[in-house]
Design a protein around this motif. Structure first.
Motif, PDB file in Angstrom:
ATOM      1  N   LEU A 115       0.785  -1.132   0.239  1.00 35.74           N
ATOM      2  CA  LEU A 115      -0.389   0.077   0.018  1.00 35.74           C
ATOM      3  C   LEU A 115       1.266   0.923   0.188  1.00 35.74           C
ATOM      4  N   LEU A 116       1.870   1.169   0.657  1.00 36.22           N
ATOM      5  CA  LEU A 116       2.641   1.998   1.117  1.00 36.22           C
ATOM      6  C   LEU A 116       2.775   2.864  -0.449  1.00 36.22           C
ATOM      7  N   PRO A 117       2.946   2.569  -1.584  1.00 37.58           N
ATOM      8  CA  PRO A 117       3.428   3.666  -2.394  1.00 37.58           C
ATOM      9  C   PRO A 117       2.084   4.152  -3.037  1.00 37.58           C
ATOM     10  N   LEU A 118       1.228   3.711  -3.246  1.00 41.41           N
ATOM     11  CA  LEU A 118      -0.447   4.725  -3.097  1.00 41.41           C
ATOM     12  C   LEU A 118      -0.063   5.510  -2.384  1.00 41.41           C
ATOM     13  N   ILE A 119       0.595   6.567  -1.001  1.00 48.60           N
ATOM     14  CA  ILE A 119       0.268   7.285  -0.070  1.00 48.60           C
ATOM     15  C   ILE A 119       1.292   8.604  -1.275  1.00 48.60           C
ATOM     16  N   PRO A 120       0.460   9.425  -1.324  1.00 49.44           N
ATOM     17  CA  PRO A 120       0.730  11.358  -2.120  1.00 49.44           C
ATOM     18  C   PRO A 120       1.858  11.646  -1.247  1.00 49.44           C
ATOM     19  N   GLU A 121       3.121  11.803  -2.466  1.00 51.28           N
ATOM     20  CA  GLU A 121       3.549  12.754  -1.660  1.00 51.28           C
ATOM     21  C   GLU A 121       3.930  13.427  -0.147  1.00 51.28           C
ATOM     22  N   ASP A 122       2.426  14.154  -0.531  1.00 47.34           N
ATOM     23  CA  ASP A 122       1.914  15.913   0.234  1.00 47.34           C
ATOM     24  C   ASP A 122       1.145  15.458   0.694  1.00 47.34           C
ATOM     25  N   ALA A 123       0.699  14.216   1.509  1.00 47.37           N
ATOM     26  CA  ALA A 123       0.320  13.573   2.784  1.00 47.37           C
ATOM     27  C   ALA A 123       0.808  14.234   3.941  1.00 47.37           C
TER      28      ALA A 123
ATOM     29  N   LEU B 186       5.426   2.547   8.657  1.00 48.86           N
ATOM     30  CA  LEU B 186       6.546   1.816   7.156  1.00 48.86           C
ATOM     31  C   LEU B 186       6.673   3.666   6.698  1.00 48.86           C
ATOM     32  N   SER B 187       5.919   4.301   6.914  1.00 49.74           N
ATOM     33  CA  SER B 187       6.150   5.340   6.297  1.00 49.74           C
ATOM     34  C   SER B 187       6.880   6.391   6.820  1.00 49.74           C
ATOM     35  N   GLY B 188       6.165   6.397   8.260  1.00 50.88           N
ATOM     36  CA  GLY B 188       6.960   8.045   8.828  1.00 50.88           C
ATOM     37  C   GLY B 188       5.986   8.812   9.255  1.00 50.88           C
ATOM     38  N   LEU B 189       5.238   8.336   8.523  1.00 56.18           N
ATOM     39  CA  LEU B 189       3.973   9.118   8.700  1.00 56.18           C
ATOM     40  C   LEU B 189       3.806   8.940  10.153  1.00 56.18           C
ATOM     41  N   PRO B 190       2.733  10.875  10.762  1.00 58.34           N
ATOM     42  CA  PRO B 190       1.920  10.294  12.120  1.00 58.34           C
ATOM     43  C   PRO B 190       0.564   9.331  11.841  1.00 58.34           C
ATOM     44  N   THR B 191      -0.580   9.366  12.405  1.00 58.28           N
ATOM     45  CA  THR B 191      -2.249   9.102  12.010  1.00 58.28           C
ATOM     46  C   THR B 191      -2.465   9.104  13.140  1.00 58.28           C
ATOM     47  N   LEU B 192      -4.187   9.144  12.609  1.00 62.19           N
ATOM     48  CA  LEU B 192      -5.381   9.223  12.656  1.00 62.19           C
ATOM     49  C   LEU B 192      -6.115   7.986  12.783  1.00 62.19           C
ATOM     50  N   PHE B 193      -6.576   7.872  14.331  1.00 68.71           N
ATOM     51  CA  PHE B 193      -7.579   6.434  14.169  1.00 68.71           C
ATOM     52  C   PHE B 193      -8.730   7.231  14.983  1.00 68.71           C
ATOM     53  N   VAL B 194      -9.534   6.856  13.603  1.00 69.13           N
ATOM     54  CA  VAL B 194     -11.063   7.373  13.524  1.00 69.13           C
ATOM     55  C   VAL B 194     -11.901   6.232  13.730  1.00 69.13           C
ATOM     56  N   ARG B 195     -12.863   7.376  14.904  1.00 71.19           N
ATOM     57  CA  ARG B 195     -13.934   6.458  15.143  1.00 71.19           C
ATOM     58  C   ARG B 195     -15.581   6.176  14.510  1.00 71.19           C
ATOM     59  N   LYS B 196     -15.960   5.482  14.698  1.00 68.79           N
ATOM     60  CA  LYS B 196     -17.713   5.921  13.827  1.00 68.79           C
ATOM     61  C   LYS B 196     -18.337   6.671  14.665  1.00 68.79           C
TER      62      LYS B 196
ATOM     63  N   ARG C  31      -5.473  18.782   8.662  1.00 71.46           N
ATOM     64  CA  ARG C  31      -4.308  17.868   8.000  1.00 71.46           C
ATOM     65  C   ARG C  31      -4.983  18.021   6.274  1.00 71.46           C
ATOM     66  N   ARG C  32      -3.482  17.709   5.627  1.00 66.46           N
ATOM     67  CA  ARG C  32      -3.398  16.574   4.713  1.00 66.46           C
ATOM     68  C   ARG C  32      -3.719  14.689   4.335  1.00 66.46           C
ATOM     69  N   LEU C  33      -4.823  13.945   4.813  1.00 63.86           N
ATOM     70  CA  LEU C  33      -4.582  13.323   5.600  1.00 63.86           C
ATOM     71  C   LEU C  33      -5.035  12.217   4.295  1.00 63.86           C
ATOM     72  N   VAL C  34      -4.926  11.395   4.159  1.00 65.64           N
ATOM     73  CA  VAL C  34      -5.023   9.911   3.409  1.00 65.64           C
ATOM     74  C   VAL C  34      -5.919   9.071   4.301  1.00 65.64           C
ATOM     75  N   ILE C  35      -6.738   8.211   3.862  1.00 65.04           N
ATOM     76  CA  ILE C  35      -7.881   7.739   4.610  1.00 65.04           C
ATOM     77  C   ILE C  35      -7.387   6.110   4.621  1.00 65.04           C
ATOM     78  N   VAL C  36      -7.257   5.207   5.361  1.00 65.30           N
ATOM     79  CA  VAL C  36      -6.701   3.879   5.195  1.00 65.30           C
ATOM     80  C   VAL C  36      -7.949   3.059   5.623  1.00 65.30           C
ATOM     81  N   GLU C  37      -9.036   2.086   4.944  1.00 62.55           N
ATOM     82  CA  GLU C  37      -9.437   1.439   5.363  1.00 62.55           C
ATOM     83  C   GLU C  37      -9.327   0.004   4.731  1.00 62.55           C
TER      84      GLU C  37
ATOM     85  N   ASP D 263     -10.549  10.540  -3.694  1.00 60.35           N
ATOM     86  CA  ASP D 263      -9.481   9.930  -4.974  1.00 60.35           C
ATOM     87  C   ASP D 263      -9.252   8.730  -4.435  1.00 60.35           C
ATOM     88  N   PHE D 264      -9.675   7.627  -4.749  1.00 58.00           N
ATOM     89  CA  PHE D 264      -9.365   6.089  -4.208  1.00 58.00           C
ATOM     90  C   PHE D 264      -9.101   5.358  -4.810  1.00 58.00           C
ATOM     91  N   LYS D 265      -7.812   4.596  -3.615  1.00 57.18           N
ATOM     92  CA  LYS D 265      -7.520   4.078  -5.315  1.00 57.18           C
ATOM     93  C   LYS D 265      -7.175   2.770  -3.979  1.00 57.18           C
TER      94      LYS D 265
END
Ligand SMILES: O=P(O)(O)OC[C@H]1O[C@H](OP(=O)(O)OP(=O)(O)O)[C@H](O)[C@@H]1O
Ligand SMILES: O=C(O)c1cc(=O)[nH]c(=O)[nH]1
Length: 202
Positions: free
Chosen positions: A74-82, A102-112, A130-136, A182-184
């Motif tokens: 999944l790592l390559p799917l993370i945009p550079e500006d995230a 793996l990426s060194g980016l911080p993460t949020l834990f998003v509740r329902k 921030r500029r976020l990448v949603i992970v599902e 923007d989904f991948k």
């Protein structure tokens, strides 16, 4: 005797070899996900639809090697500006956590739904603006992502990408696109079935 190799041909061969190698790795990963997590029965899905098959994401997330390999893919799917990841409760959270490592980016834990006591937060782990990448883990209708993305945007997030492990190809991609997301996905359900079929045939 002089040994002469045309550079462009050599480059083509190296590219071809690397491409073939990475395709084999992808196919192998798809096969492992399918074998580990696909179960058959009668399942009610989050969207309300029913299905005779289900991908129990907790089965592939509980396998440390498989979870690591999924995150690596999944790592390559993370945009550079995230600036940060946002793992959705509950299945998205283990993936986001490994991706964060793996990426060194911080993460949020998003509740329902936001916690009703203490900090009363919907997104735990830091600032939402921030500029976020949603992970599902799995996308069916995209309904859960849309709900979470709306709440995060409302709180000031800029969602730069949405990534998932499996897209069940049940309208989710179109719904997310309509929501301007923007989904991948790493794999579609067809990808998983195709590799499983191929392995059965060999
Ligand atoms: O695309 P959708 O139609 O919204 O369906 C997919 C959603 O449903 C599943 O979560 P579930 O509600 O089972 O929650 P969990 O991750 O907390 O187990 C899955 O993890 C997605 O979040
Ligand atoms: O749509 C869902 O609820 C769903 C489908 C699936 O295959 N796996 C899962 O965890 N959720």
């Amino acid at each position: 005797m002089a040994f002469w190799v045309d550079n462009s041909r050599l480059n083509w061969f190296v590219d071809y070899y690397l491409e073939a190698n990475s395709m084999t790795e992808q196919a192998d990963l798809a096969q492992r996900i399918y074998q580990t997590s696909r179960i058959i029965g009668n399942f009610q899905l989050r969207s309300g639809a029913t299905s005779h098959e289900y991908f129990d994401k907790y089965l592939f997330e509980a396998d440390p090697r498989l979870l690591q390999d999924i995150a690596q893919a999944l790592l390559p799917l993370i945009p550079e500006d995230a600036e940060a990841l946002a793992g959705l409760e509950m299945g998205g959270i283990p993936i986001a956590t490994i991706l964060s490592q793996l990426s060194g980016l911080p993460t949020l834990f998003v509740r329902k739904v936001a916690k009703e006591y203490g900090t009363c937060k919907l997104a735990e782990g830091g600032a939402v603006q921030r500029r976020l990448v949603i992970v599902e883990d799995v996308v069916t209708s995209g309904g859960q992502i849309i709900q979470s993305a709306r709440a995060l945007r409302q709180a000031g997030a800029d969602i730069v990408k949405v990534i998932s492990v499996i897209d069940r190809e049940a309208g989710g991609a179109a719904n997310l696109h309509q929501e301007n997301l923007d989904f991948k996905s790493l794999f579609t359900m067809s990808d998983l079935k195709a590799t499983a079929q191929f392995h059965r045939g060999t």
